[in-house]
Scaffold this motif. Structure first.
Motif, PDB file in Angstrom:
ATOM      1  N   VAL A   1      42.298  32.020  53.715  1.00  0.00           N
ATOM      2  CA  VAL A   1      42.911  33.343  53.840  1.00  0.00           C
ATOM      3  C   VAL A   1      41.865  34.417  53.563  1.00  0.00           C
ATOM      4  N   GLY A   2      41.093  34.241  52.503  1.00  0.00           N
ATOM      5  CA  GLY A   2      40.042  35.200  52.177  1.00  0.00           C
ATOM      6  C   GLY A   2      39.009  35.333  53.276  1.00  0.00           C
ATOM      7  N   GLU A   3      38.632  34.208  53.889  1.00  0.00           N
ATOM      8  CA  GLU A   3      37.668  34.259  54.996  1.00  0.00           C
ATOM      9  C   GLU A   3      38.222  35.047  56.173  1.00  0.00           C
ATOM     10  N   GLN A   4      39.502  34.845  56.491  1.00  0.00           N
ATOM     11  CA  GLN A   4      40.112  35.594  57.597  1.00  0.00           C
ATOM     12  C   GLN A   4      40.156  37.079  57.277  1.00  0.00           C
ATOM     13  N   LEU A   5      40.514  37.430  56.048  1.00  0.00           N
ATOM     14  CA  LEU A   5      40.584  38.832  55.663  1.00  0.00           C
ATOM     15  C   LEU A   5      39.204  39.482  55.689  1.00  0.00           C
ATOM     16  N   ARG A   6      38.171  38.751  55.288  1.00  0.00           N
ATOM     17  CA  ARG A   6      36.802  39.282  55.390  1.00  0.00           C
ATOM     18  C   ARG A   6      36.414  39.492  56.846  1.00  0.00           C
ATOM     19  N   GLU A   7      36.818  38.566  57.714  1.00  0.00           N
ATOM     20  CA  GLU A   7      36.529  38.698  59.146  1.00  0.00           C
ATOM     21  C   GLU A   7      37.192  39.947  59.724  1.00  0.00           C
ATOM     22  N   TRP A   8      38.372  40.275  59.214  1.00  0.00           N
ATOM     23  CA  TRP A   8      39.080  41.484  59.653  1.00  0.00           C
ATOM     24  C   TRP A   8      38.543  42.742  58.969  1.00  0.00           C
ATOM     25  N   LYS A   9      37.509  42.597  58.136  1.00  0.00           N
ATOM     26  CA  LYS A   9      36.880  43.710  57.417  1.00  0.00           C
ATOM     27  C   LYS A   9      37.820  44.370  56.403  1.00  0.00           C
ATOM     28  N   CYS A  10      38.693  43.553  55.808  1.00  0.00           N
ATOM     29  CA  CYS A  10      39.531  44.034  54.712  1.00  0.00           C
ATOM     30  C   CYS A  10      38.674  44.114  53.447  1.00  0.00           C
ATOM     31  N   VAL A  11      39.115  44.894  52.504  1.00  0.00           N
ATOM     32  CA  VAL A  11      38.393  45.018  51.234  1.00  0.00           C
ATOM     33  C   VAL A  11      39.228  44.406  50.117  1.00  0.00           C
ATOM     34  N   ARG A  12      38.524  43.846  49.135  1.00  0.00           N
ATOM     35  CA  ARG A  12      39.188  43.177  48.016  1.00  0.00           C
ATOM     36  C   ARG A  12      38.761  43.867  46.727  1.00  0.00           C
ATOM     37  N   PRO A  13      39.640  44.683  46.120  1.00  0.00           N
ATOM     38  CA  PRO A  13      39.273  45.334  44.864  1.00  0.00           C
ATOM     39  C   PRO A  13      39.197  44.347  43.701  1.00  0.00           C
ATOM     40  N   PHE A  14      40.025  43.294  43.732  1.00  0.00           N
ATOM     41  CA  PHE A  14      39.952  42.248  42.715  1.00  0.00           C
ATOM     42  C   PHE A  14      40.842  41.080  43.096  1.00  0.00           C
ATOM     43  N   GLY A  15      40.465  39.912  42.610  1.00  0.00           N
ATOM     44  CA  GLY A  15      41.279  38.711  42.789  1.00  0.00           C
ATOM     45  C   GLY A  15      41.748  38.477  44.209  1.00  0.00           C
ATOM     46  N   ALA A  16      43.041  38.300  44.349  1.00  0.00           N
ATOM     47  CA  ALA A  16      43.646  37.999  45.643  1.00  0.00           C
ATOM     48  C   ALA A  16      44.362  39.208  46.241  1.00  0.00           C
ATOM     49  N   LEU A  17      43.946  40.407  45.859  1.00  0.00           N
ATOM     50  CA  LEU A  17      44.523  41.636  46.398  1.00  0.00           C
ATOM     51  C   LEU A  17      43.569  42.214  47.429  1.00  0.00           C
ATOM     52  N   TRP A  18      44.058  42.450  48.630  1.00  0.00           N
ATOM     53  CA  TRP A  18      43.248  42.948  49.733  1.00  0.00           C
ATOM     54  C   TRP A  18      43.920  44.161  50.359  1.00  0.00           C
ATOM     55  N   PHE A  19      43.102  45.057  50.922  1.00  0.00           N
ATOM     56  CA  PHE A  19      43.575  46.204  51.698  1.00  0.00           C
ATOM     57  C   PHE A  19      42.867  46.190  53.037  1.00  0.00           C
ATOM     58  N   GLY A  20      43.597  46.519  54.087  1.00  0.00           N
ATOM     59  CA  GLY A  20      42.965  46.560  55.400  1.00  0.00           C
ATOM     60  C   GLY A  20      43.776  47.342  56.400  1.00  0.00           C
ATOM     61  N   ASN A  21      43.083  47.913  57.375  1.00  0.00           N
ATOM     62  CA  ASN A  21      43.705  48.565  58.523  1.00  0.00           C
ATOM     63  C   ASN A  21      43.672  47.561  59.665  1.00  0.00           C
ATOM     64  N   LEU A  22      44.838  47.045  60.021  1.00  0.00           N
ATOM     65  CA  LEU A  22      44.917  45.982  61.012  1.00  0.00           C
ATOM     66  C   LEU A  22      45.783  46.413  62.188  1.00  0.00           C
ATOM     67  N   ASN A  23      45.401  45.997  63.358  1.00  0.00           N
ATOM     68  CA  ASN A  23      46.075  46.403  64.585  1.00  0.00           C
ATOM     69  C   ASN A  23      47.133  45.363  64.988  1.00  0.00           C
ATOM     70  N   SER A  24      48.018  45.029  64.066  1.00  0.00           N
ATOM     71  CA  SER A  24      49.112  44.087  64.315  1.00  0.00           C
ATOM     72  C   SER A  24      50.261  44.426  63.391  1.00  0.00           C
TER      73      SER A  24
END
Length: 78
Positions: A44-67
């Protein structure tokens, strides 16, 4: 705000108020994604990094996604 509890993955979408210009309407929705990284491994983390999401800590991510949240969930579950 749309929230989907996906067992191990939670996705929250913050929808903005109606855009005031055509340029603002083309913006992608912002999502907050949280998951149990102890059980999911790093896929999951690898996919979120591929989508250029940011992770402020742990398993919390933020991203602008076109879906939509349901599509994002299905991708992350596979």
């Amino acid at each position: 705000m749309l929230e989907n509890d996906l067992g191990q993955v939670t996705i929250v979408s913050a929808r903005a108020h109606r855009a005031s210009s055509a340029k603002e309407e083309s913006r992608m929705p912002a999502y907050m994604i949280c998951y149990d990284n102890q059980n999911e491994g790093d896929a999951v983390g690898e996919q979120l990094r591929e989508w250029k999401c940011v992770r402020p800590f742990g398993a919390l991510w933020f991203g602008n996604l076109n879906s939509d949240a349901l599509t994002i969930r299905e991708i992350l579950r596979t």
